[in-house]
Scaffold this motif. Structure first.
Motif, PDB file in Angstrom:
ATOM      1  N   VAL A 105       0.848  -1.201   0.000  1.00 59.31           N
ATOM      2  CA  VAL A 105       0.000   0.000   0.000  1.00 59.31           C
ATOM      3  C   VAL A 105       0.881   1.247   0.000  1.00 59.31           C
ATOM      4  N   CYS A 106       0.822   2.014  -1.102  1.00 54.64           N
ATOM      5  CA  CYS A 106       1.418   3.362  -1.153  1.00 54.64           C
ATOM      6  C   CYS A 106       0.246   4.278  -1.461  1.00 54.64           C
ATOM      7  N   SER A 107      -0.032   5.229  -0.609  1.00 56.40           N
ATOM      8  CA  SER A 107      -1.143   6.140  -0.936  1.00 56.40           C
ATOM      9  C   SER A 107      -0.961   7.455  -0.200  1.00 56.40           C
ATOM     10  N   VAL A 108      -1.906   8.357  -0.426  1.00 53.93           N
ATOM     11  CA  VAL A 108      -1.848   9.673   0.221  1.00 53.93           C
ATOM     12  C   VAL A 108      -2.963   9.736   1.258  1.00 53.93           C
ATOM     13  N   SER A 109      -2.620  10.146   2.466  1.00 49.17           N
ATOM     14  CA  SER A 109      -3.600  10.167   3.556  1.00 49.17           C
ATOM     15  C   SER A 109      -4.770  11.089   3.231  1.00 49.17           C
ATOM     16  N   THR A 110      -5.961  10.645   3.604  1.00 52.44           N
ATOM     17  CA  THR A 110      -7.155  11.457   3.328  1.00 52.44           C
ATOM     18  C   THR A 110      -7.590  12.280   4.549  1.00 52.44           C
ATOM     19  N   ASP A 111      -6.856  12.151   5.661  1.00 49.30           N
ATOM     20  CA  ASP A 111      -7.107  12.978   6.853  1.00 49.30           C
ATOM     21  C   ASP A 111      -8.588  13.028   7.231  1.00 49.30           C
ATOM     22  N   SER A 112      -9.125  11.873   7.597  1.00 48.30           N
ATOM     23  CA  SER A 112     -10.567  11.763   7.839  1.00 48.30           C
ATOM     24  C   SER A 112     -11.005  12.414   9.155  1.00 48.30           C
ATOM     25  N   ARG A 113     -12.135  13.118   9.065  1.00 47.72           N
ATOM     26  CA  ARG A 113     -12.742  13.759  10.253  1.00 47.72           C
ATOM     27  C   ARG A 113     -13.163  12.695  11.278  1.00 47.72           C
ATOM     28  N   ASP A 114     -13.703  11.577  10.783  1.00 45.39           N
ATOM     29  CA  ASP A 114     -14.114  10.494  11.693  1.00 45.39           C
ATOM     30  C   ASP A 114     -12.907   9.936  12.453  1.00 45.39           C
ATOM     31  N   ASP A 115     -11.783   9.816  11.743  1.00 48.52           N
ATOM     32  CA  ASP A 115     -10.571   9.315  12.408  1.00 48.52           C
ATOM     33  C   ASP A 115     -10.128  10.283  13.502  1.00 48.52           C
ATOM     34  N   LEU A 116     -10.275  11.587  13.242  1.00 44.41           N
ATOM     35  CA  LEU A 116      -9.897  12.585  14.258  1.00 44.41           C
ATOM     36  C   LEU A 116     -10.761  12.396  15.518  1.00 44.41           C
ATOM     37  N   GLN A 117     -12.042  12.121  15.303  1.00 52.09           N
ATOM     38  CA  GLN A 117     -12.947  11.877  16.444  1.00 52.09           C
ATOM     39  C   GLN A 117     -12.526  10.625  17.203  1.00 52.09           C
ATOM     40  N   GLN A 118     -12.102   9.602  16.426  1.00 50.88           N
ATOM     41  CA  GLN A 118     -11.686   8.337  17.068  1.00 50.88           C
ATOM     42  C   GLN A 118     -10.422   8.559  17.911  1.00 50.88           C
ATOM     43  N   VAL A 119      -9.494   9.345  17.377  1.00 53.87           N
ATOM     44  CA  VAL A 119      -8.258   9.622  18.129  1.00 53.87           C
ATOM     45  C   VAL A 119      -8.584  10.466  19.360  1.00 53.87           C
ATOM     46  N   LYS A 120      -9.505  11.415  19.197  1.00 55.61           N
ATOM     47  CA  LYS A 120      -9.915  12.241  20.345  1.00 55.61           C
ATOM     48  C   LYS A 120     -10.434  11.334  21.475  1.00 55.61           C
ATOM     49  N   ALA A 121     -11.250  10.340  21.104  1.00 58.46           N
ATOM     50  CA  ALA A 121     -11.804   9.425  22.116  1.00 58.46           C
ATOM     51  C   ALA A 121     -10.683   8.646  22.820  1.00 58.46           C
ATOM     52  N   MET A 122      -9.654   8.258  22.051  1.00 55.51           N
ATOM     53  CA  MET A 122      -8.519   7.527  22.657  1.00 55.51           C
ATOM     54  C   MET A 122      -7.771   8.431  23.637  1.00 55.51           C
ATOM     55  N   ILE A 123      -7.599   9.704  23.272  1.00 55.80           N
ATOM     56  CA  ILE A 123      -6.901  10.645  24.168  1.00 55.80           C
ATOM     57  C   ILE A 123      -7.700  10.779  25.461  1.00 55.80           C
ATOM     58  N   GLU A 124      -9.015  10.921  25.321  1.00 56.61           N
ATOM     59  CA  GLU A 124      -9.863  11.091  26.508  1.00 56.61           C
ATOM     60  C   GLU A 124      -9.879   9.829  27.371  1.00 56.61           C
ATOM     61  N   ALA A 125      -9.683   8.674  26.711  1.00 61.57           N
ATOM     62  CA  ALA A 125      -9.651   7.415  27.460  1.00 61.57           C
ATOM     63  C   ALA A 125      -8.262   7.157  28.068  1.00 61.57           C
ATOM     64  N   GLY A 126      -7.304   8.018  27.736  1.00 57.78           N
ATOM     65  CA  GLY A 126      -5.950   7.868  28.298  1.00 57.78           C
ATOM     66  C   GLY A 126      -5.105   6.830  27.579  1.00 57.78           C
ATOM     67  N   THR A 127      -5.493   6.457  26.356  1.00 54.62           N
ATOM     68  CA  THR A 127      -4.736   5.421  25.636  1.00 54.62           C
ATOM     69  C   THR A 127      -3.972   5.984  24.436  1.00 54.62           C
ATOM     70  N   TYR A 128      -3.891   7.298  24.356  1.00 55.46           N
ATOM     71  CA  TYR A 128      -3.155   7.928  23.250  1.00 55.46           C
ATOM     72  C   TYR A 128      -2.637   9.272  23.761  1.00 55.46           C
ATOM     73  N   ARG A 129      -1.406   9.606  23.388  1.00 54.75           N
ATOM     74  CA  ARG A 129      -0.867  10.895  23.844  1.00 54.75           C
ATOM     75  C   ARG A 129       0.004  11.534  22.772  1.00 54.75           C
ATOM     76  N   ALA A 130       0.151  12.850  22.925  1.00 50.68           N
ATOM     77  CA  ALA A 130       1.018  13.593  22.012  1.00 50.68           C
ATOM     78  C   ALA A 130       2.478  13.371  22.394  1.00 50.68           C
ATOM     79  N   VAL A 131       3.347  13.353  21.378  1.00 54.77           N
ATOM     80  CA  VAL A 131       4.790  13.317  21.629  1.00 54.77           C
ATOM     81  C   VAL A 131       5.386  14.556  20.959  1.00 54.77           C
ATOM     82  N   ILE A 132       5.947  15.440  21.789  1.00 56.73           N
ATOM     83  CA  ILE A 132       6.499  16.700  21.270  1.00 56.73           C
ATOM     84  C   ILE A 132       8.007  16.700  21.469  1.00 56.73           C
ATOM     85  N   ASP A 133       8.720  16.968  20.403  1.00 59.02           N
ATOM     86  CA  ASP A 133      10.177  17.047  20.462  1.00 59.02           C
ATOM     87  C   ASP A 133      10.585  18.443  20.919  1.00 59.02           C
TER      88      ASP A 133
END
Ligand SMILES: NC(=O)c1ccc[n+]([C@@H]2O[C@H](COP(=O)([O-])OP(=O)(O)OC[C@H]3O[C@@H](n4cnc5c(N)ncnc54)[C@H](OP(=O)(O)O)[C@@H]3O)[C@@H](O)[C@H]2O)c1
Length: 332
Positions: free
Chosen positions: A267-295
């Motif tokens: 699979v080589c493709s260009v990300s479509t940056d889905s709004r639904d995926d953003l909502q899913q990631v937001k839910a993971m952050i709120e559940a404490g299972t996803y975090r930002a990594v800042i350099d």
């Protein structure tokens, strides 16, 4: 408003801080007062079309400009507050804390941006600082796009190559959230970070060649374009998927052949940056299972310096730009 613009393609020196009119939203748009943005691996490529295969540069030029940039303001991710809503918008109100991504439209390395209310924008997870929120969309939506394209499922063994970059740190956490067993490949200095993000196994690429491993993987996700299918197939399961974010035209031909002639998938493709995926990631952050990594964080005024750092190709997670709106305002 203040913005970082470039009127020609080139190195970081083409970027300048300028004063330009603040954009006005159309009826279907919202205006975001940006508090944090990022400099991504994509931004540095769009700045100068350096370090990308010439065939891909040729394909991209009609979209991004032949002789000078069509969009003078780089930046795809943003976090801030809704400042104005268009007359047809009822999904956001003034003061909402939001984050999102503009994709090919770019334009977020500025104090304000107008985006359609139906684009990839969401209210921020509760209690998340703007800097963290800005660091989320680029890596997570790219990683989610590829993992879904690779049909990830619970119980899969997934190897993430380039596990310490923006896409890599996202891919590890998303694959874990989706029930996979994850192996992260990174250099010695990033082993503990990659483990802390949930990787079950780590491989130091400076010491060990993952392709000589006896373990096989359902998915090998190369987030940095440093592997080859030829080498990787040794550790790819019979129906395994090889995902590649950074590719050239020859990879597209190879993908056609692999997908036609074998049971494995490329699979080589260009990300479509889905709004639904953003909502899913937001839910993971709120559940404490996803975090930002800042350099690192830089003020907007030092965007050129941030580009120089990202150009090095060894950042860890995201490089954030803090956007101030007056004396004493640090942005976050
Ligand atoms: N197709 C799409 O839609 C799409 C979307 C987004 C991004 N991309 C592309 O995906 C690529 C990765 O993006 P990104 O933002 O994650 O990049 P990034 O954050 O700049 O990646 C930096 C990381 O890459 C690691 N790295 C460098 N050389 C390596 C090597 N030889 N082996 C393993 N790791 C290595 C570095 O770790 P060390 O310092 O330890 O080496 C560093 O942590 C870029 O080329 C970008 O253009 C494609």
């Amino acid at each position: 408003m203040k913005a970082i613009t470039h009127t020609r393609f080139g190195g970081p020196d083409v970027l300048h801080l300028v004063d330009i009119p603040t954009p006005e939203p159309t009826p279907d748009q919202v205006r975001v007062k940006i508090h944090a943005s990022t400099v991504t691996s994509g931004d540095v490529k769009m700045r100068g079309f350096e370090n990308i295969p010439w065939t891909m540069a040729l394909l991209a030029r009609p979209m991004f400009g032949f002789f000078k940039p069509r969009q003078p303001i780089l930046g795809v991710a943003f976090a801030g507050e809704i400042d104005t809503v268009g007359q047809d918008v009822d999904s956001f109100t003034v003061g909402d804390r939001v984050f999102g991504i503009t994709g090919m439209n770019m334009g977020t390395n500025a104090q304000f941006i107008c985006v359609p209310a139906t684009s990839s924008i969401s209210t921020m997870p509760a209690n998340l600082p703007f800097n963290d929120a800005a660091a989320i969309p680029f890596g997570s939506l790219t990683a989610m796009h590829f993992l879904k394209a690779g049909k990830i499922k619970q119980g899969d063994h997934v190897l993430i190559y380039g596990a310490s970059g923006a896409v890599g740190v996202a891919a590890i956490q998303l694959a874990k959230n989706l029930g996979a067993t994850v192996t992260g490949v990174c250099s010695s200095k990033n082993l503990s970070l990659v483990q802390s993000l949930g990787a079950d196994h780590v491989i130091d690429y400076t010491q060990t060649d993952f392709a000589q491993n006896s373990q096989t993987y359902d998915i090998v996700f190369d987030t940095v374009g440093k592997t080859t299918f030829g080498k990787t197939k040794r550790v790819l399961a019979a129906k395994g998927r090889y995902l590649l974010t950074a590719f050239a035209i020859r990879h597209l031909f190879q993908m056609g052949l692999v997908n036609l002639l074998s049971k494995r998938r490329m699979v080589c493709s260009v990300s479509t940056d889905s709004r639904d995926d953003l909502q899913q990631v937001k839910a993971m952050i709120e559940a404490g299972t996803y975090r930002a990594v800042i350099d690192r964080c830089y003020p907007l005024e030092e965007t050129a310096e941030a580009h120089r750092y990202v150009d090095g190709g060894h950042k860890v997670g995201s490089v954030v730009l803090t956007v101030a709106h007056g004396p004493g305002d640090s942005g976050d």
